[in-house]
Design an enzyme around this catalytic site. Structure first.
Site, mmCIF file in Angstrom:
data_model
loop_
_atom_site.group_PDB
_atom_site.id
_atom_site.type_symbol
_atom_site.label_atom_id
_atom_site.label_comp_id
_atom_site.label_asym_id
_atom_site.label_seq_id
_atom_site.Cartn_x
_atom_site.Cartn_y
_atom_site.Cartn_z
ATOM 1 N N HIS A 78 -16.148 -6.662 -10.012
ATOM 2 C CA HIS A 78 -15.955 -7.993 -9.413
ATOM 3 C C HIS A 78 -17.040 -8.179 -8.350
ATOM 4 O O HIS A 78 -17.506 -7.200 -7.744
ATOM 5 C CB HIS A 78 -14.563 -8.001 -8.774
ATOM 6 N N ASP A 86 -11.722 0.055 -6.152
ATOM 7 C CA ASP A 86 -11.196 -1.299 -5.993
ATOM 8 C C ASP A 86 -9.904 -1.367 -6.811
ATOM 9 O O ASP A 86 -9.940 -1.409 -8.040
ATOM 10 C CB ASP A 86 -12.258 -2.285 -6.515
ATOM 11 N N GLN A 123 -6.639 -5.032 -9.086
ATOM 12 C CA GLN A 123 -5.897 -5.377 -10.311
ATOM 13 C C GLN A 123 -5.004 -4.244 -10.781
ATOM 14 O O GLN A 123 -4.321 -4.390 -11.785
ATOM 15 C CB GLN A 123 -6.877 -5.742 -11.440
ATOM 16 N N LYS A 159 -1.866 -9.991 -4.851
ATOM 17 C CA LYS A 159 -1.856 -9.619 -6.275
ATOM 18 C C LYS A 159 -0.719 -8.641 -6.556
ATOM 19 O O LYS A 159 -0.561 -8.142 -7.660
ATOM 20 C CB LYS A 159 -3.195 -9.020 -6.673
ATOM 21 N N CYS A 187 -15.607 -14.158 -11.379
ATOM 22 C CA CYS A 187 -16.354 -13.432 -10.336
ATOM 23 C C CYS A 187 -16.895 -12.114 -10.886
ATOM 24 O O CYS A 187 -16.884 -11.081 -10.198
ATOM 25 C CB CYS A 187 -15.509 -13.172 -9.094
HETATM 26 N N1 C6P Z 1 -9.884 -11.423 -8.535
HETATM 27 C C1 C6P Z 1 -9.309 -13.011 -10.261
HETATM 28 O O1 C6P Z 1 -8.874 -14.088 -10.659
HETATM 29 P P1 C6P Z 1 -9.303 -10.854 -2.977
HETATM 30 O O2 C6P Z 1 -9.835 -12.205 -3.282
HETATM 31 O O3 C6P Z 1 -9.983 -10.211 -1.804
HETATM 32 O O4 C6P Z 1 -7.812 -10.777 -2.913
HETATM 33 O O5 C6P Z 1 -9.656 -9.945 -4.275
HETATM 34 C C2 C6P Z 1 -10.973 -9.829 -4.716
HETATM 35 C C3 C6P Z 1 -11.010 -9.018 -5.974
HETATM 36 C C4 C6P Z 1 -11.596 -7.780 -5.942
HETATM 37 N N2 C6P Z 1 -11.615 -6.979 -7.023
HETATM 38 C C5 C6P Z 1 -11.059 -7.360 -8.188
HETATM 39 C C6 C6P Z 1 -11.081 -6.424 -9.354
HETATM 40 C C7 C6P Z 1 -10.453 -8.623 -8.284
HETATM 41 O O6 C6P Z 1 -9.911 -8.996 -9.430
HETATM 42 C C8 C6P Z 1 -10.456 -9.481 -7.157
HETATM 43 C C9 C6P Z 1 -9.899 -10.876 -7.250
HETATM 44 C C10 C6P Z 1 -9.300 -12.720 -8.785
HETATM 45 O O7 C6P Z 1 -9.718 -12.165 -11.038
HETATM 46 C C11 C6P Z 1 -9.995 -13.821 -8.020
HETATM 47 S S1 C6P Z 1 -11.701 -13.920 -8.427
#
Ligand code: C6P
Length: 419
Positions: free
Chosen positions: A136, A213, A216, A239, A377
């Site tokens: 991401h 990370d 997910q 999440k 992203c």
């Molecule tokens: N992915 C998706 O729709 P935040 O925004 O900080 O809570 O998470 C960022 C982020 C980082 N790593 C991974 C693997 C992610 O999937 C995400 C967020 C969302 O897939 C929004 S782009």
């Protein structure tokens, strides 16, 4: 929250009582354009059970005060509740010590913190940071920033046509200059579950520090950071059926101790003089300013809820949804699923011949079906597959087989509109 497993639990195949679970999520009852909401955008954010909403409103109704600073009753109660969640997350991740749990605003801030601070500690010109093609942007751009400040370089491990990390190629990238490896546990755009333990073993052979990370992963899998063997693990509350605005960074105490502060301000200091200041002990060194107190408390309630449902039951139910959705969607002419990893979470990215994913999203939306369409992203990953975007349906334990069928019927409708 009692009785989330159906009566068949007593029998050989335990099944979640999904209808009972859905009652805990008020939003799942609402209509969208007069149709029942089919929420399949859980990778973007999950819905919140009533217990999370109530924990936050109860905090504001009965306990609201700033923490750590006041000597008064409310401040002490708020501090206790906030710090109790730190202990809860310590257990949730099987971390070694509660001082290793840093509250942040989310995964993005957790990774920025570790990239900026660990990067300043470890990286110098010529060093290397290894990422993977499926990261991401939140696990790419913070490393670009610190690499351009230090003169270190980014190397990228490729993925194969099924969307799996090429472990041999990854291992070949590792060398004594590799100081940091940063990878996602579960890909948001493909659903691929990465073999983190194997990656860590390879990275440790060159003494690299491993940052995971987990944005997910935490809603689908039980995470044990000691078993994974990594050095940092980041995730977001929203999440994990918790609120937005809160996240976690777990890091090994010895590394967090050695790292310079990320942000300066109140709470993170021991002494302040105009000439220089000294820092509070971890984790407070990394929690400058008033933290998201109600959100941390909401996150604690979310963790309780997920553990009550149970990861074994979640895995069983979500695997059935993933397999059902994969079978049904791939039987529709023109649909191509992007990402067919052997180990895959309930995230289905797909393209439909001759139709832009945004059009799929728009037509499904009119049917009350929420999915995400776009590059998620993960632009380098889209480029790897030679596409600009996908449509993505991402499932949680409250989704049903009937919702998989609604998705398939919606995709058929898209085909009718475009034929
Ligand atoms: N992915 C998706 O729709 P935040 O925004 O900080 O809570 O998470 C960022 C982020 C980082 N790593 C991974 C693997 C992610 O999937 C995400 C967020 C969302 O897939 C929004 S782009």
């Amino acid at each position: 929250m009692n009785g989330l497993l159906s009566s068949s639990t007593q029998q050989k195949h335990s099944r979640l009582d999904v209808q009972r679970i859905r009652e805990d999520f008020p939003i799942l009852r609402r209509l969208v354009y007069g149709k029942p909401l089919v929420y399949l955008d859980n990778a973007a954010t999950t819905q919140k059970p009533r217990s999370v909403i109530e924990a936050m409103s109860s905090y504001y109704e009965h306990t609201n005060a700033n923490i750590h600073r006041g000597l008064h009753f409310l401040s002490e109660r708020a501090t206790e509740q906030y710090e109790a969640v730190r202990s809860k997350i310590t257990k949730f991740l099987n971390a070694g010590d509660r001082c290793e749990i840093v509250f942040t605003r989310g995964t993005t801030e957790s990774i920025n913190l570790v990239a900026s601070s660990l990067g300043r500690l470890l990286l110098k010109a010529g060093d290397e940071v290894v990422l993977t093609t499926m990261e991401h942007h939140s696990n790419i751009v913070p490393w670009q920033l610190i690499c351009s400040a230090t003169g270190a370089k980014i190397r990228v491990a490729p993925v194969n046509d099924d969307g799996e990390l090429c472990l041999d190629a990854f291992e070949r990238l590792l060398n004594p200059k590799t100081k940091i490896v940063a990878l996602t546990h579960v890909s948001n755009a493909l659903g691929t579950v990465n073999p983190v333990q194997q990656v860590v073993r390879m990275a440790k052979a060159v003494h690299a520090t491993v940052v995971v990370d987990g944005a997910q992963a935490v809603s689908h899998l039980a995470v044990d950071v000691q078993q994974l063997g990594c050095d940092f693990y980041a995730f977001s509350g929203h999440k994990l059926f918790g609120p937005t605005g809160v996240g976690v960074l777990w890091g090994r105490a010895e590394l967090l101790d050695a790292m310079p502060p990320y942000q300066g301000g109140g709470e993170m200091i021991r002494t302040v003089r105009f000439e220089s200041s000294t820092w509070a002990k971890i984790p407070h060194k990394f929690e400058a300013g008033t933290p998201p107190i109600a959100e941390v408390i909401g996150l604690g309630a979310a963790v309780d809820y997920v553990l009550h449902v149970g990861y074994a039951a979640i895995a069983e139910h979500e695997s059935a949804l993933r397999d059902g959705a994969t079978r049904t969607l791939s039987s529709i002419p023109g649909v191509r699923i992007i990402g067919n990893a052997h180990d895959k979470a309930a995230v289905i990215s797909f393209v439909l011949e001759g139709v832009h994913p945004h059009d799929i999203g728009t037509i499904l939306d009119r049917e009350g079906i929420a999915i995400r369409a776009g590059h998620h992203c993960a632009q380098p990953l889209m480029e790897r597959f030679g596409i600009a975007a996908t449509a993505r349906a991402s499932f949680a334990f409250y989704n049903t087989r009937a919702e998989v069928d609604a998705l398939a019927a919606g995709v058929q409708k898209v085909i009718e509109v475009f034929s």
